[in-house]
Design a protein around this motif. Structure first.
Motif, PDB file in Angstrom:
ATOM      1  N   ARG A 170     -13.360 -13.537 -79.495  1.00 19.85           N
ATOM      2  CA  ARG A 170     -14.632 -14.242 -79.307  1.00 19.85           C
ATOM      3  C   ARG A 170     -15.799 -13.272 -79.225  1.00 19.85           C
ATOM      4  N   GLU A 228     -19.047 -13.119 -81.610  1.00 20.25           N
ATOM      5  CA  GLU A 228     -20.427 -13.186 -81.145  1.00 20.25           C
ATOM      6  C   GLU A 228     -21.253 -12.051 -81.754  1.00 20.25           C
ATOM      7  N   LEU A 240     -15.363 -18.393 -83.253  1.00 21.26           N
ATOM      8  CA  LEU A 240     -16.183 -18.899 -82.145  1.00 21.26           C
ATOM      9  C   LEU A 240     -15.697 -20.270 -81.689  1.00 21.26           C
ATOM     10  N   PRO A 241     -15.844 -20.577 -80.406  1.00 21.39           N
ATOM     11  CA  PRO A 241     -15.421 -21.889 -79.899  1.00 21.39           C
ATOM     12  C   PRO A 241     -16.431 -22.978 -80.223  1.00 21.39           C
ATOM     13  N   TYR A 254     -18.895 -24.224 -74.716  1.00 20.18           N
ATOM     14  CA  TYR A 254     -18.640 -23.388 -73.546  1.00 20.18           C
ATOM     15  C   TYR A 254     -18.859 -24.237 -72.297  1.00 20.18           C
ATOM     16  N   THR A 260     -21.953 -20.588 -80.710  1.00 15.55           N
ATOM     17  CA  THR A 260     -20.793 -21.419 -80.996  1.00 15.55           C
ATOM     18  C   THR A 260     -20.476 -21.428 -82.485  1.00 15.55           C
TER      19      THR A 260
END
Length: 515
Positions: free
Chosen positions: A132, A136, A191-192, A195, A204
């Motif tokens: 992650r 970012e 990326l998720p 959050y 994201t």
């Protein structure tokens, strides 16, 4: 909760060099070799990338180059260098500090991202968190290159931590776009979707896809842009994002990180910035100075104003015969209150009292803090977040892409969502059966009324070909007299910092700028 505000030692030289290396190592200074050891170091390193958004040239002057330089806004700043360089295209100093600062600060962000990408892979830590953090960093490297491609074009392409002795050559604008697309594509994979807790506000998957679509759209690669936009609008992202019912909630500090926010810059008040005796500490400013510089006269500096034609673009009534609510939500002007200047309140004082009954100036309201009780002026530390990409923008982008692909009928529903949120009749009802050219003109109108002043106008004009023909340039001249001095062979891009060109024999100045 606003986080991602740490500043750490991820600095370095960007694009300067000399023939003799005079740097002598300081044995008391931490080195990168000592820093990149733990998961905490990795987290702090990527936080430093985020903190680039707090730097004045990024949040303030870059906005001026995207907005004041466009036909939406202009400057009457007493600092003549601002209107000359950012509004009137009277660029004679290719080392103008604010231009150079925008250029240099984007490279600071790239340098920080490159440090993360070079060093974090070797840290022993949770692999999911590592992936992650790397994503970012890739997102932000793509974002900073998006800005450099948009504003400067043919800049150096640097994907490793740079050294003072580096002399990188120009890359083409197409190569910079390609790197941004590569970074954003790879970022989106890791990326998720969302959050929680203190991580709210980090980038994201949806943010990466939305910015990727912008990168492709600036190249008019409509089919490539369609793919990430489909994820956002008809795919998985459709369950993550939506339009907030109240348009004004996109610009209030009390309604940040809402369901419409796709990429939001986090700002905050740093309570530890000053000690009790008002001596500044090493803790940095996490707020934004933008509101102070663009707020109305007697409230802020009034260094940027909106052209009146932008307000006049809101000439369509809602389905129940009311004025478009986006007008008063977007601008400070004499008829914010439809009853006129005597009833229009500007930071607690009527427009008439502040400016008289016949003043026709217009200022942008979107970044303001006038909704705070008792607020009588702006300051340099606004905690109001900058919603750089909203879902409404995504919907209009998708409609534009579908239209450019010859799928105009499929584009209508996405414009309908944006219009109906503010009570306008759907475009399907108001203007059915538009052909591709007419729908393209409609999209231009919809992006003005929905996104005015949010920092996308320059790229919209560039994408729509306004900097490529005299006929289209003449349209801009009618809206904004500053474009009388715009040269088609020169002003689409800003000059590279002449100081960098002078010390780097591999770097060539942008076309038709001469020292």
């Amino acid at each position: 909760m606003k986080k991602i505000i740490s500043y750490f030692l991820v600095f370095g030289a960007i694009l300067s060099s000399c023939n003799t290396d005079l740097d002598i190592p300081n044995p008391n200074r931490p080195t990168t070799g000592q820093f990149w050891q733990t998961a905490t170091d990795a987290q702090q390193g990527v936080n430093a990338v985020y903190s680039t958004l707090h730097r004045g040239p990024i949040v303030l002057w870059q906005w001026f180059y995207y907005t004041v330089r466009s036909d939406e806004a202009f400057s009457r700043s007493p600092d003549v260098a601002i209107p000359n360089n950012m509004d009137r295209f009277l660029i004679t100093d290719f080392n103008f500090g604010r231009t150079n600062d925008v250029y240099g600060n984007n490279y600071i962000g790239i340098f920080r991202a490159n440090q993360v990408l070079a060093n974090v892979p070797d840290i022993e830590m949770d692999e999911t968190l590592k992936a992650r953090i790397l994503a970012e960093a890739k997102f932000f490297r793509g974002f900073f290159y998006y800005n450099l491609a948009s504003l400067f074009g043919n800049v150096p392409l640097i994907v490793e931590p740079s050294l003072p002795t580096d002399l990188p050559p120009n890359a083409t604008r197409a190569e910079i776009w390609a790197q941004a697309a590569r970074d954003l594509t790879e970022a989106a994979e890791a990326l998720p979707l969302r959050y929680s807790g203190n991580d709210v506000g980090r980038v994201t998957k949806g943010a990466a896809y939305a910015l990727l679509a912008k990168v492709y759209m600036q190249q008019r690669n409509w089919d490539a842009a369609r793919v990430p936009l489909e994820w956002l609008v008809t795919g998985e992202g459709n369950g993550v994002y939506d339009l907030v019912p109240d348009y004004r909630h996109n610009f209030l500090a009390t309604t940040e990180n809402n369901i419409e926010s796709v990429f939001e810059w986090q700002f905050a008040t740093n309570e530890s910035e000053f000690t009790d005796n008002d001596v500044q500490t090493p803790n940095h400013n996490y707020g934004s100075p933008l509101a102070q510089f663009i707020a109305p006269a007697n409230v802020g500096f009034s260094d940027a104003e909106m052209h009146r034609w932008v307000v006049e673009e809101f000439n369509e009534q809602t389905a129940n015969g009311q004025r478009d609510p986006r007008v008063a939500a977007s601008f400070f002007f004499d008829f914010m209150d439809e009853r006129g200047p005597a009833n229009t309140m500007i930071y607690g004082v009527t427009f008439t009292e502040r400016y008289g009954a016949n003043d026709n100036r217009v200022w942008l309201r979107k970044f303001s803090n006038d909704a705070e009780p008792g607020r009588g002026a702006e300051g340099f530390r606004s905690a109001n977040n900058y919603r750089f990409i909203r879902y409404a923008d995504v919907l209009l982008m998708y409609a534009e892409v579908l239209n450019e692909l010859g799928r105009t009928a499929e584009a209508y529903p996405h414009v309908d969502r944006v219009r109906q949120r503010v009570g306008l009749r759907s475009l399907t009802q108001a203007r059915p059966g538009l052909n591709q050219a007419a729908f393209r003109q409609q999209i231009e109108h919809e992006r003005v009324t929905e996104l005015a002043g949010e920092g996308h106008r320059w790229n919209d004009l560039d994408r729509w070909g306004y900097f490529e023909s005299q006929d289209k340039l003449n349209i801009l001249i009618q809206r904004d007299p500053a474009f009388n001095t715009f040269r088609l062979d020169r002003h689409r891009l800003l000059p590279l910092p002449q100081r960098d060109v002078d010390i780097n024999p591999n770097l060539v100045q942008n076309p038709n700028y001469s020292s």
